[in-house]
Write a protein that holds these residues in place. Structure first.
Motif, PDB file in Angstrom:
ATOM      1  N   SER A  41       0.825  -1.208   0.000  1.00  9.47           N
ATOM      2  CA  SER A  41       0.000   0.000   0.000  1.00  9.47           C
ATOM      3  C   SER A  41       0.857   1.255   0.000  1.00  9.47           C
ATOM      4  CB  SER A  41      -0.954   0.033   1.197  1.00  9.47           C
ATOM      5  OG  SER A  41      -0.406   0.755   2.273  1.00  9.47           O
ATOM      6  N   GLY A  72      -5.411  -0.606   8.771  1.00  9.66           N
ATOM      7  CA  GLY A  72      -4.619  -1.781   8.408  1.00  9.66           C
ATOM      8  C   GLY A  72      -3.374  -1.459   7.620  1.00  9.66           C
ATOM      9  N   ASN A  73      -3.497  -0.577   6.633  1.00 13.74           N
ATOM     10  CA  ASN A  73      -2.370  -0.321   5.744  1.00 13.74           C
ATOM     11  C   ASN A  73      -1.253   0.475   6.400  1.00 13.74           C
ATOM     12  OD1 ASN A  73      -3.412  -1.718   3.516  1.00 13.74           O
ATOM     13  ND2 ASN A  73      -4.645   0.025   2.895  1.00 13.74           N
ATOM     14  N   GLN A  97     -13.203  -3.119   9.525  1.00  7.78           N
ATOM     15  CA  GLN A  97     -12.086  -3.453   8.645  1.00  7.78           C
ATOM     16  C   GLN A  97     -12.051  -4.963   8.398  1.00  7.78           C
ATOM     17  OE1 GLN A  97     -10.750  -0.897   7.312  1.00  7.78           O
ATOM     18  NE2 GLN A  97     -11.671   0.534   8.756  1.00  7.78           N
ATOM     19  N   GLU A 100      -8.724  -9.891   7.071  1.00  8.44           N
ATOM     20  CA  GLU A 100      -7.411 -10.109   6.458  1.00  8.44           C
ATOM     21  C   GLU A 100      -6.403  -9.055   6.902  1.00  8.44           C
ATOM     22  OE1 GLU A 100     -10.433 -12.169   4.071  1.00  8.44           O
ATOM     23  OE2 GLU A 100     -10.262 -10.097   4.758  1.00  8.44           O
ATOM     24  N   LYS A 101      -6.876  -7.815   7.053  1.00  7.48           N
ATOM     25  CA  LYS A 101      -5.966  -6.745   7.458  1.00  7.48           C
ATOM     26  C   LYS A 101      -5.401  -7.006   8.855  1.00  7.48           C
ATOM     27  CE  LYS A 101      -7.773  -2.886   4.711  1.00  7.48           C
ATOM     28  NZ  LYS A 101      -8.412  -1.553   4.747  1.00  7.48           N
ATOM     29  N   GLY A 274      -7.510  -2.498  -4.129  1.00  8.73           N
ATOM     30  CA  GLY A 274      -8.411  -2.424  -2.998  1.00  8.73           C
ATOM     31  C   GLY A 274      -9.632  -1.563  -3.247  1.00  8.73           C
ATOM     32  N   ASP A 303      -3.979   0.477  -2.504  1.00 11.02           N
ATOM     33  CA  ASP A 303      -3.545  -0.795  -1.911  1.00 11.02           C
ATOM     34  C   ASP A 303      -3.995  -2.000  -2.723  1.00 11.02           C
ATOM     35  OD1 ASP A 303      -6.227  -0.782  -1.280  1.00 11.02           O
ATOM     36  OD2 ASP A 303      -5.981  -1.249   0.841  1.00 11.02           O
ATOM     37  N   ARG A 307      -6.283  -7.556   0.539  1.00 12.48           N
ATOM     38  CA  ARG A 307      -6.845  -7.069   1.807  1.00 12.48           C
ATOM     39  C   ARG A 307      -8.374  -7.252   1.851  1.00 12.48           C
ATOM     40  NH1 ARG A 307      -1.762  -5.975   2.311  1.00 12.48           N
ATOM     41  NH2 ARG A 307      -0.978  -4.003   3.171  1.00 12.48           N
ATOM     42  N   TYR A 308      -8.973  -7.549   0.699  1.00 12.68           N
ATOM     43  CA  TYR A 308     -10.438  -7.517   0.601  1.00 12.68           C
ATOM     44  C   TYR A 308     -11.035  -8.800   0.016  1.00 12.68           C
ATOM     45  CZ  TYR A 308      -8.986  -2.671   1.041  1.00 12.68           C
ATOM     46  OH  TYR A 308      -8.379  -1.518   1.463  1.00 12.68           O
TER      47      TYR A 308
END
Length: 452
Positions: A41, A72-73, A97, A100-101, A274, A303, A307-308
């Motif tokens: 990110s 998260g990032n 959030q 995964e983050k 992301g 990012d 993450r998603y």
């Protein structure tokens, strides 16, 4: 030549032309794809800068603890810096959030504390308040505060802005970026406008954030604030990193439009980005009528899509929120004439099964026992048995010629998934509706639905 550590890989990310989604836009549209940073990110840039400034100012000492409120990032960028420099990390995030983050932050050695999303910033339970409190309570620690820490925007003034200017050979006319802490858009804009004051800077916001109204009126209106699903941008207060004088326009994007566009970017441009990238490009599409063939537009893609994967790239998650307009098992059943499910019991004879197939003009019949599917019979399966030296089979019971039971799926399973479950050996799938009643979908049904 080698690099001394992972931090030396931060920055110098590629600028990639978009070709398919933007084909109807006369301008050249480029994506600054910052998931090429080591932490996947753009936040790696400012995370490292905040640490370096804190070290220089003597606020972060050897063996200390980095504390931050993060979606998260930023946490990932800080964690990478901490790994190399020998610090501990405690990150406070919100329950909206993606899982995964949080898991990624834990993987690089951080402690993660999850707080509720739908509380005001000043609430003691908010992730802002908890992070501040921990920064005061834990010895030899520093609360980085990416929102008000001006090293955030300084990082982008020193790296992101200059990279964009050089990569476009000074031809950039528009910068488009989602607005969160303000660091990326303001820092990049400050540098670019020093080079060319005529560059337009468009901030993309989300409905539920107060930033757009604040930009337009100068008023902080808490009535604008309501829960939203988009991640990584939008705010319920105005961080100190903002200098609205370098921003020319704010444009709001819905949660759905941003999520759908992110999926399009992955499928049509091959960039697995992301949520904010989808919203950024969607915002540009909403403003495209003002662009000309001489414009060079740079969109910041913050990012990576990894993450998603449990959210915008998950069909079930998208459908539950009404974001995904796909045909499902339910749509197939609802779109055909009402007809009860034809079933057999194990004690029925094969002759009776054949008669039912003729009567109702069907090829597949589930076999039920006490309300449960225990097997099936099909026209093709019976045909094979009749001509395999079993002429007496017509008097046999269905139980003796059972084929495997049809798969049972959720009532809202996408048609594309149904197609992969229906094979030569397995001619149909079943699902229960809201009342608990079974329905059947065959290969013919799937073909018909896709043809409509």
């Amino acid at each position: 030549m080698w690099l001394n550590n992972i931090l030396e890989t931060i920055g110098n990310t590629p600028l990639i032309r978009l070709n398919k989604i933007t084909k109807d836009i006369p301008a050249t549209v480029l994506a600054k794809v910052d998931y090429f940073n080591p932490g996947n990110s753009i936040k790696d840039r400012m995370a490292l800068k905040m640490v370096e400034v804190a070290e220089k100012e003597g606020k972060l000492k050897p063996g200390g603890t980095i504390i931050e409120g993060t979606s998260g990032n930023t946490g990932m960028g800080l964690a990478l810096a901490a790994c190399v420099k020998g610090y501990k990390c405690i990150f406070v995030t919100t329950d909206k959030q993606s899982k995964e983050k949080a898991d990624i932050l834990k993987a690089v050695g951080a402690e993660v504390i999850v707080c509720p999303t739908n509380v005001l910033p000043e609430d003691p339970k908010s992730y802002y308040s908890v992070a501040k409190r921990l920064g005061k309570e834990i010895p030899n620690s520093m609360y980085m505060n990416q929102y008000d820490n001006l090293a955030n925007r300084q990082a982008h003034y020193e790296s992101t802005g200059p990279e964009i200017w050089e990569q476009t050979e000074g031809k950039i006319t528009h910068l488009v970026c989602t607005a969160g802490t303000g660091g990326t858009i303001v820092g990049s804009a400050m540098y670019l406008k020093e080079k060319n004051p005529n560059i337009k800077v468009w901030a993309i916001d989300v409905y539920g954030s107060l930033l757009t109204k604040y930009f337009n009126t100068g008023e902080i209106d808490m009535n604008e604030v309501h829960p939203y699903i988009s991640e990584g941008f939008g705010e319920d207060f105005v961080p100190q990193n903002y200098d609205m004088s370098v921003i020319d326009k704010f444009e709001q994007v819905t949660d759905k439009d941003g999520a759908v566009m992110a999926r399009r970017i992955a499928k049509e441009e091959g960039l697995f980005c992301g949520y904010s990238a989808g919203s950024c490009l969607q915002g540009l599409m909403q403003l495209k009528s003002t662009l000309t063939k001489d414009d060079v537009v740079v969109c910041i893609f913050h990012d990576h899509g990894s993450r998603y994967v449990g959210k915008i790239y998950n069909d079930q998650w998208m459908m539950e929120r009404g974001f995904l307009d796909v045909k499902t098992f339910k749509d197939i059943v609802s779109g055909r004439s009402s007809q009860r499910l034809v079933t057999l019991e194990p004690t029925h004879t094969v002759a009776e099964a054949v008669e039912m197939m003729k009567k109702y003009d069907i090829e597949h019949i589930p076999v039920m026992s006490n309300g449960d599917s225990i097997g099936a019979v099909s026209e093709n399966g019976l045909f094979q048995k009749v001509f395999s030296n079993h002429p007496e089979i017509k008097t046999a019971t269905v139980e003796s010629v059972l084929e495997p039971a049809y798969p049972v799926v959720a009532f809202d399973t996408p048609v594309e998934r149904l197609g992969s479950l229906i094979t030569k050996e397995n001619g149909a799938v079943l699902a229960k509706d809201e009342k608990g009643e079974y329905h059947i979908v065959t290969k013919y049904d799937v073909i018909q639905s896709l043809a409509k």
